[in-house]
Design a protein around this motif. Sequence first.
Motif, PDB file in Angstrom:
ATOM      1  N   GLY A  17     -19.414  20.333   5.127  1.00 38.92           N
ATOM      2  CA  GLY A  17     -18.697  19.239   5.788  1.00 38.92           C
ATOM      3  C   GLY A  17     -18.336  18.119   4.848  1.00 38.92           C
ATOM      4  N   ILE A  18     -17.949  18.472   3.625  1.00 44.54           N
ATOM      5  CA  ILE A  18     -17.618  17.463   2.624  1.00 44.54           C
ATOM      6  C   ILE A  18     -16.209  17.726   2.087  1.00 44.54           C
ATOM      7  N   ALA A  19     -15.728  16.789   1.309  1.00 49.03           N
ATOM      8  CA  ALA A  19     -14.423  16.922   0.678  1.00 49.03           C
ATOM      9  C   ALA A  19     -14.555  17.629  -0.662  1.00 49.03           C
ATOM     10  N   ARG A  20     -13.442  18.118  -1.160  1.00 46.62           N
ATOM     11  CA  ARG A  20     -13.428  18.843  -2.435  1.00 46.62           C
ATOM     12  C   ARG A  20     -13.886  17.927  -3.576  1.00 46.62           C
ATOM     13  N   SER A  21     -13.417  16.686  -3.559  1.00 42.38           N
ATOM     14  CA  SER A  21     -13.803  15.755  -4.622  1.00 42.38           C
ATOM     15  C   SER A  21     -15.315  15.488  -4.599  1.00 42.38           C
ATOM     16  N   THR A  22     -15.902  15.450  -3.405  1.00 40.67           N
ATOM     17  CA  THR A  22     -17.349  15.238  -3.283  1.00 40.67           C
ATOM     18  C   THR A  22     -18.096  16.424  -3.883  1.00 40.67           C
ATOM     19  N   PHE A  23     -17.602  17.621  -3.598  1.00 43.11           N
ATOM     20  CA  PHE A  23     -18.225  18.807  -4.159  1.00 43.11           C
ATOM     21  C   PHE A  23     -18.137  18.797  -5.688  1.00 43.11           C
ATOM     22  N   GLU A  51     -26.397  27.283  -0.670  1.00 45.61           N
ATOM     23  CA  GLU A  51     -27.469  26.751   0.169  1.00 45.61           C
ATOM     24  C   GLU A  51     -27.954  25.400  -0.347  1.00 45.61           C
ATOM     25  N   PHE A  52     -27.966  25.233  -1.668  1.00 48.37           N
ATOM     26  CA  PHE A  52     -28.376  23.967  -2.266  1.00 48.37           C
ATOM     27  C   PHE A  52     -27.404  22.847  -1.838  1.00 48.37           C
ATOM     28  N   VAL A  53     -26.105  23.099  -1.924  1.00 42.66           N
ATOM     29  CA  VAL A  53     -25.098  22.090  -1.567  1.00 42.66           C
ATOM     30  C   VAL A  53     -25.153  21.808  -0.071  1.00 42.66           C
ATOM     31  N   VAL A  54     -25.188  22.863   0.738  1.00 39.75           N
ATOM     32  CA  VAL A  54     -25.174  22.689   2.192  1.00 39.75           C
ATOM     33  C   VAL A  54     -26.426  21.942   2.642  1.00 39.75           C
ATOM     34  N   SER A  55     -27.587  22.322   2.135  1.00 36.79           N
ATOM     35  CA  SER A  55     -28.823  21.653   2.560  1.00 36.79           C
ATOM     36  C   SER A  55     -28.826  20.184   2.129  1.00 36.79           C
ATOM     37  N   HIS A  56     -28.257  19.898   0.971  1.00 37.73           N
ATOM     38  CA  HIS A  56     -28.197  18.517   0.488  1.00 37.73           C
ATOM     39  C   HIS A  56     -27.349  17.654   1.419  1.00 37.73           C
ATOM     40  N   TYR A  57     -26.210  18.169   1.869  1.00 36.59           N
ATOM     41  CA  TYR A  57     -25.305  17.361   2.678  1.00 36.59           C
ATOM     42  C   TYR A  57     -25.517  17.500   4.174  1.00 36.59           C
ATOM     43  N   VAL A  58     -26.281  18.489   4.611  1.00 35.89           N
ATOM     44  CA  VAL A  58     -26.524  18.629   6.044  1.00 35.89           C
ATOM     45  C   VAL A  58     -27.828  17.955   6.447  1.00 35.89           C
ATOM     46  N   GLY A  60     -30.247  16.508   3.786  1.00 38.58           N
ATOM     47  CA  GLY A  60     -30.917  15.784   2.702  1.00 38.58           C
ATOM     48  C   GLY A  60     -30.313  14.422   2.429  1.00 38.58           C
ATOM     49  N   LYS A  61     -30.435  13.996   1.149  1.00 38.52           N
ATOM     50  CA  LYS A  61     -29.931  12.691   0.714  1.00 38.52           C
ATOM     51  C   LYS A  61     -28.422  12.585   0.877  1.00 38.52           C
ATOM     52  N   GLY A  62     -27.749  13.691   0.685  1.00 41.95           N
ATOM     53  CA  GLY A  62     -26.288  13.688   0.816  1.00 41.95           C
ATOM     54  C   GLY A  62     -25.847  13.292   2.213  1.00 41.95           C
ATOM     55  N   LYS A  63     -26.652  13.670   3.215  1.00 47.88           N
ATOM     56  CA  LYS A  63     -26.331  13.305   4.595  1.00 47.88           C
ATOM     57  C   LYS A  63     -26.390  11.790   4.756  1.00 47.88           C
ATOM     58  N   GLU A  64     -27.417  11.167   4.187  1.00 53.13           N
ATOM     59  CA  GLU A  64     -27.548   9.713   4.263  1.00 53.13           C
ATOM     60  C   GLU A  64     -26.387   9.026   3.550  1.00 53.13           C
ATOM     61  N   GLU A  65     -26.021   9.551   2.379  1.00 51.24           N
ATOM     62  CA  GLU A  65     -24.897   8.971   1.636  1.00 51.24           C
ATOM     63  C   GLU A  65     -23.598   9.125   2.411  1.00 51.24           C
ATOM     64  N   LYS A  66     -23.450  10.297   3.026  1.00 45.76           N
ATOM     65  CA  LYS A  66     -22.251  10.569   3.805  1.00 45.76           C
ATOM     66  C   LYS A  66     -22.161   9.626   5.000  1.00 45.76           C
ATOM     67  N   GLU A  67     -23.271   9.418   5.694  1.00 49.69           N
ATOM     68  CA  GLU A  67     -23.283   8.507   6.842  1.00 49.69           C
ATOM     69  C   GLU A  67     -23.031   7.067   6.404  1.00 49.69           C
ATOM     70  N   LYS A  68     -23.597   6.700   5.264  1.00 50.60           N
ATOM     71  CA  LYS A  68     -23.385   5.357   4.739  1.00 50.60           C
ATOM     72  C   LYS A  68     -21.909   5.145   4.435  1.00 50.60           C
ATOM     73  N   PHE A  69     -21.288   6.142   3.819  1.00 50.11           N
ATOM     74  CA  PHE A  69     -19.868   6.037   3.489  1.00 50.11           C
ATOM     75  C   PHE A  69     -19.033   6.009   4.767  1.00 50.11           C
ATOM     76  N   THR A  70     -19.373   6.835   5.726  1.00 48.89           N
ATOM     77  CA  THR A  70     -18.640   6.888   6.986  1.00 48.89           C
ATOM     78  C   THR A  70     -18.783   5.583   7.747  1.00 48.89           C
ATOM     79  N   ASN A  71     -19.998   5.023   7.785  1.00 49.92           N
ATOM     80  CA  ASN A  71     -20.202   3.746   8.456  1.00 49.92           C
ATOM     81  C   ASN A  71     -19.439   2.634   7.765  1.00 49.92           C
TER      82      ASN A  71
END
Length: 184
Positions: A17-23, A51-58, A60-71
């Motif tokens: 659930g991330i963008a190409r640039s984020t990946f 699995e490493f990328v998906v678990s990080h953004y679903v 892990g820390k990536g989820k928090e960063e993603k929510e912070k950016f979205t907020n």
Amino acid sequence: MMEEKLYTINEIIKNAGIARSTFDKFAEANNLRPVKTEKRGKKLYSLKDKEFVVSHYVSGKGKEEKEKFTNHKAERHDEVVDLLREQVQQLKRANEQLVHDNDILTDQLKVKDNQIAAAHQLTDQAQKLHLGLEKQVKALTGDADKPVVDGESSDINSSNNQQKPTDEPMGTKKATRKSWWHIF
């Protein structure tokens, strides 16, 4: 031996659930290298990397960063909306002021039009009175047979016509000068 399934970048970012640039940034920061690169430059990653990328953004820390950016985007969106609402209110007030000023100027223009019409009427009346007075003066002085033309007095014209310059003797000819272009 069974071959391991490889995943494209599009499959990984769709699951995460991330963008190409984020990946790309994540892959560079975590030193992820494609297992295989096809002839046209299509990069394929292993199941472990996926699995490493998906678990990080679903989860892990990536989820928090993603929510912070979205907020942050949502907060910024609210600021923009508030700013635009304020600008709309300012434009409405300016429009109301312009309409008010236009009404005032229209009223002033109507008053001036009435004043001009009254001035034209007074001018017309003054001309008619002047013409009537000229006719009365002619009748009283006995010059009734001379016509009065548009309020001009013929007395002034007749006195100018009767006076001829007496400075020159009658029989002398005036010297005429020809312009240079008449010589040819």
